[in-house]
Write a protein that holds these residues in place. Structure first.
Motif, PDB file in Angstrom:
ATOM      1  N   ASN A  69      17.215  -2.784   3.639  1.00 29.87           N
ATOM      2  CA  ASN A  69      15.625  -2.948   3.779  1.00 29.87           C
ATOM      3  C   ASN A  69      15.040  -2.829   2.318  1.00 29.87           C
ATOM      4  OD1 ASN A  69      16.587  -0.312   2.854  1.00 29.87           O
ATOM      5  ND2 ASN A  69      14.741   0.742   3.660  1.00 29.87           N
TER       6      ASN A  69
ATOM      7  N   GLU B 139       7.022  -2.254   2.264  1.00 29.22           N
ATOM      8  CA  GLU B 139       8.035  -2.268   3.182  1.00 29.22           C
ATOM      9  C   GLU B 139       7.391  -2.447   4.828  1.00 29.22           C
ATOM     10  OE1 GLU B 139      11.631   0.751   4.958  1.00 29.22           O
ATOM     11  OE2 GLU B 139      10.138   1.249   3.495  1.00 29.22           O
TER      12      GLU B 139
ATOM     13  N   HIS C   4      11.154  -5.441   2.989  1.00 27.60           N
ATOM     14  CA  HIS C   4       9.583  -5.679   2.274  1.00 27.60           C
ATOM     15  C   HIS C   4       9.052  -7.147   2.209  1.00 27.60           C
ATOM     16  CE1 HIS C   4      11.470  -2.016   0.672  1.00 27.60           C
ATOM     17  NE2 HIS C   4      10.153  -1.822  -0.010  1.00 27.60           N
TER      18      HIS C   4
END
Length: 926
Positions: free
Chosen positions: A668, A690, A699
């Protein structure tokens, strides 16, 4: 024996009409056609506006158009009194008292109206054998509508009635029975007010008739169950359905937890209404909602009585569209009206010129202006009035419902009055003093009078005011005739300016023309300079006609372009392939099937995820904003955006990070470049933030902002490279055809549905056709096309009249020149070159004035309502502005030059066939 006075040989009017029957017939035909068009216009407008009102109400959903009145059982009453209020007899009596209280012009349609009792709170079905998809029981609405037998067909069992001992009986529709696994004899239990379940026995299964009408359409749950969802973190599904309780069992609803309510739903009947009744209808609805009408309704319903309807919004939207369209149509009406008036004045001027010697002789022998005017009034009245009446009578059957008589009568009377008075007034003004021959009236030598200068300045002020008002406030006020007359006023001012400037180029060209070899060129130029200064009238007619044609062409072009863009925005491309539920991924192989289909130029696959919750870069706790996430293939999608014009961008902005696919599921920390709509970009900010979506967790950083994108017509969106998504699964294909018309839409639909049955194909051509469904739109376009055709006809007639007025003098000139050695070829060249300067003046001036008019008025004219009607808000926000059309500017201008030159050549050919001796013996024509 006294001698009797000698009788006149024949009355003046009869003698004059017999002397020139052709001229009288031609004038009468002109008045008849003009009166017919003038009378037919308001009747046609009334017709399409009335049909537009009917269409607006009939095409709306019944839940919006129904007049719904409700009331609750009074809590202070005892059980027996409460039950008495829910009996069918009591409800029917209340209905009979409510109908007369609805303020006129409201009328109801009894066949599609209903009354009864229903529960306002859904109650769960307590039986364990009822379907429970996620462990949730179905939620039921108990409804006791009136006259169920007349609106349904019994397919099994019997209709419900009063059960033994007051037990409740109900019927269900076939769809409800299938969804809830009900059959005749099933007993459904719902919670009771005393804590014990209340049984409801299903006695029959019915099939609804005409579910789109007001009886069933107000509440679709009556005939079709819904598969609903609840929950936020974990979504669970359950059924919602209605049980159609017998009206005799309606008092039993008091023993359930459904909180019963009495209702009366009246379907409106607008068949008797016309467009002129829309304001009264809006006032009546306001009165029933929050005025004196509501007070009267509450006297019957009680203090708990309520009145709701969406019909007032429909009427308001209709009035807005009507006013917007009327303002645009008024421009065409003023244009054609001005041209027709000028043509009638020119015709009268032609007749006056032909009878100049006769009237001058009468004046020289002592005839009074009153006598001459009275006789001319008799002549023109004998022709104009019957012709106008006949035109009015012919216009009456043209229009349909809602057409009024008096506006048409007033329009025809105005035409008759103009045609009746213009010839006598013109003759009286020209012959105020006795004279046999007048002085020269050349455009070169004529000097405008002070009165003419004042009149021109007055029209200039009006034109500037009209254009300024139109640019500042648009066409919002359909009753502002000065704004609607702006194109005509601009053409009028241009005619005045061109007539004043016309002598200058003639003077400049006369000097070098003297050095030319041959006499035809200098003579033609000198003849053009000696043309009568009354040529302002044909020039005015041609300029107004050309300006109106240019404006009308730009209106039609703007409408067509707006519909094209709106249809393209709705589909995203020439065709769109997607599942019935748009978030569902497409089956494998569909993209290849579409790419190989004949006529397909390019396919852009997109992945759309709706309802993505967007974080706020400021860190506030706010989950109220969402936007679709769109995963695209940058190269093909960028080309599509450039072709459509919706948010074009360089493909390099969405360059891949190489971190897509299942291998990066837990990563992530990736930062993906995205293109966002303005509101989304403002919410996300400039720094990476995010995002958690079904397509992955990553993101995003906004690298560009665009107001629109082809994939969706939504205002808010987030565009990302689909290759960087963790879970890549295209949900739609945006298809561009190889060339206009190359793609066979129905064949593509058949090929796609053969590949997978659940696929849908949306075509921009079909979407575009859906924007032309209102009678007001089609009616206004027909009137505009008719006005343009009539304006072209009047312009041609004005051109012919200007040539006819000078025909005798030109014929005599050719006869004289022929005796001096002028050949037939030189005669044709002479007349052609003589007509060319004025024709070029009208053509070039008309094209320039038309272009300038569009340029001046385009900021104040929005054609969105005329073009798109009831299209979605996203399409309406695109607007529809005037667009200069090359064909409507250039084609009429070229036609003017060709017609003028052709008419001059025909006149020269005809004159050459007649002998010069015969023409010269006819007399000296000045």
């Amino acid at each position: 024996m006294p001698r009797k006075p000698a009788r006149a040989v024949a009355p003046w009017v009869r003698t004059r009409l017999r002397t020139a029957p052709g001229a009288a017939l031609a004038y009468g035909l002109l008045v008849l056609v003009t009166a017919f068009l003038a009378a037919a216009l308001p009747r046609a407008v009334d017709t399409y506006e009335t049909e537009g009102l009917w269409h607006a109400v009939d095409s709306a959903e019944p839940r919006r158009t129904a007049l719904s009145l409700t009331t609750r059982v009074e809590a202070h009453l005892g059980p027996a009194a409460q039950a008495a209020q829910l009996t069918p007899q009591r409800l029917r009596a209340t209905r009979d008292r409510l109908v007369p209280l609805l303020p006129p012009p409201l009328r109801t349609d009894p066949a599609n109206s209903a009354y009864g009792v229903h529960t306002t709170k859904r109650t769960p079905g307590l039986d364990p054998w009822l379907p429970q998809p996620d462990g949730l029981p179905p939620e039921l609405v108990l409804d006791a509508p009136s006259d169920l037998a007349a609106h349904s067909t019994l397919t099994a069992g019997r209709l419900p009635g009063a059960g033994p001992g007051g037990a409740m009986e109900a019927a269900v529709t076939a769809r409800t029975a299938e969804a809830l696994r009900l059959k005749v004899g099933s007993v459904v239990h719902v919670p009771g007010t005393d804590g014990t379940p209340e049984p409801i026995t299903v006695t029959g299964i019915v099939e609804p008739r005409e579910t789109a009408n007001g009886y069933w359409g107000v509440d679709p749950l009556l005939h079709t169950p819904l598969f609903s969802a609840k929950g936020t973190s974990e979504i669970k599904w359950y059924w919602t359905a209605s049980l159609l309780v017998a009206p005799e069992s309606a008092p039993g609803l008091l023993t359930t937890l459904g909180e019963p309510e009495q209702y009366w739903r009246f379907a409106p009947d607008v068949g008797h209404l016309t467009a002129q009744d829309s304001d009264r209808l809006a006032a009546a609805l306001d009165s029933a909602d929050s005025g004196p009408g509501r007070v009267k309704l509450r006297q019957v319903l009680g203090d708990n009585g309520g009145f709701t309807t969406g019909l007032d919004e429909i009427v308001t939207d209709y009035a807005g569209m009507r006013d917007a369209i009327a303002a645009v149509v008024a421009v065409a009406a003023f244009g054609i009206g001005a041209v027709a008036a000028v043509v009638i004045v020119m015709t009268a001027g032609l007749f006056t010129a032909r009878r100049h010697a006769e009237l001058a002789l009468l004046r020289s022998r002592g005839a009074s202006l009153t006598g001459i005017g009275g006789r001319l009034l008799g002549e023109t009245g004998a022709v104009a009035v019957p012709a106008a009446v006949l035109g009015l009578l012919l216009a009456l059957p043209v229009a349909g419902a809602g057409a009024r008589f008096w506006p048409a009568c007033a329009a025809a009377a105005a035409v008759a009055l103009l045609a009746w008075l213009v010839l006598p007034l013109r003759a009286v003004v020209l012959h105020r003093r006795p004279r046999l021959h007048g002085g020269r009236e050349d455009v070169v030598s004529a000097r405008p009078s002070t009165g003419r200068t004042v009149a021109e300045l007055t029209f200039l002020v009006l034109a500037v005011g009209a254009v300024t008002a139109l640019r500042r406030r648009g066409t919002a006020d359909s009753g502002d005739h000065l704004v609607s007359a702006a194109p005509v006023l601009v053409g009028l001012i241009a005619a005045f300016v061109l007539v004043r400037l016309y002598p200058l180029p003639l003077r400049w060209a006369a000097r070098p023309a003297r050095r030319m070899r041959g006499a035809v060129g200098p003579l033609a130029l000198a003849r053009a300079g000696r043309s009568s200064s009354t040529g302002a009238l044909p020039l005015l007619a041609l300029l107004v006609a050309l300006t109106t044609a240019a404006f009308g062409g730009s209106v039609l072009t703007g409408i067509s372009e707006a519909r094209d863009r709106a249809a393209l925005l709705a589909t995203g491309a020439d065709a769109r392939v997607h599942q019935e539920l748009e978030m569902t991924p497409l089956p494998a192989g569909v993209a290849e099937t579409v790419r190989r289909f004949p006529g397909v130029g390019e396919v852009a696959p997109v992945q759309i995820e709706f309802g993505l919750e967007l974080p706020d870069h400021q860190g506030t706790v706010d989950n109220g904003m969402g936007a679709p996430l769109i995963g695209v293939e940058p190269a093909s999608y960028a080309r599509l955006a450039a072709r459509t014009g919706f948010g074009p961008f360089p493909a390099g902005l969405l360059g891949s990070t190489g971190t897509g696919g299942p291998a990066h599921t837990g990563d992530n920390t990736r930062v993906l470049p995205v293109i966002a709509s303005p509101r989304v970009a403002e919410r996300l900010g400039r720094a990476p933030i995010e995002i958690t979506a079904a397509a992955g967790r990553f993101h995003v950083k906004v690298v560009a902002v665009r107001a629109a994108t082809p994939a969706l017509p939504d205002k808010d969106f987030l565009l990302v490279n689909g290759a960087d998504l963790t879970n890549r699964a295209p949900t739609a294909l945006l298809v561009s055809e190889r060339a206009p018309g190359a793609l066979d839409g129905p064949a593509l639909r058949a090929a796609v549905t053969a590949k997978a049955g659940g696929l849908r194909v949306a075509l921009s051509k079909e979407q575009r056709a859906g924007y032309v469904d209102s009678p007001m739109q089609t009616g206004a376009e027909r009137i505009y096309l008719t006005a343009l055709g009539a304006g072209a006809g009047y312009a041609v007639l004005a051109l012919m009249l200007s040539l006819l007025q000078a025909a005798p003098e030109r014929t005599t000139l050719l006869a004289r020149l022929r005796t001096m050695g002028l050949t037939r070829r030189q005669a044709r060249r002479l007349l052609g070159l003589e007509a060319l300067p004025q024709a070029l003046l009208a053509a070039v001036g008309g094209a320039l004035v038309g272009w300038a008019t569009i340029l001046l008025l385009s900021p104040g004219v929005d054609l969105a309502r005329l073009a798109l009607g009831g299209a979605p808000d996203e399409a309406m926000e695109l607007g529809a502005a005037l667009r200069a059309d090359v064909w409507s500017l250039g084609l009429p201008a070229v036609a003017v030059v060709l017609l003028a030159s052709g008419a001059a050549l025909v006149q020269a050919w005809w004159a050459s066939r007649r002998g010069s001796i015969r023409e010269l013996r006819a007399g000296d024509a000045r």
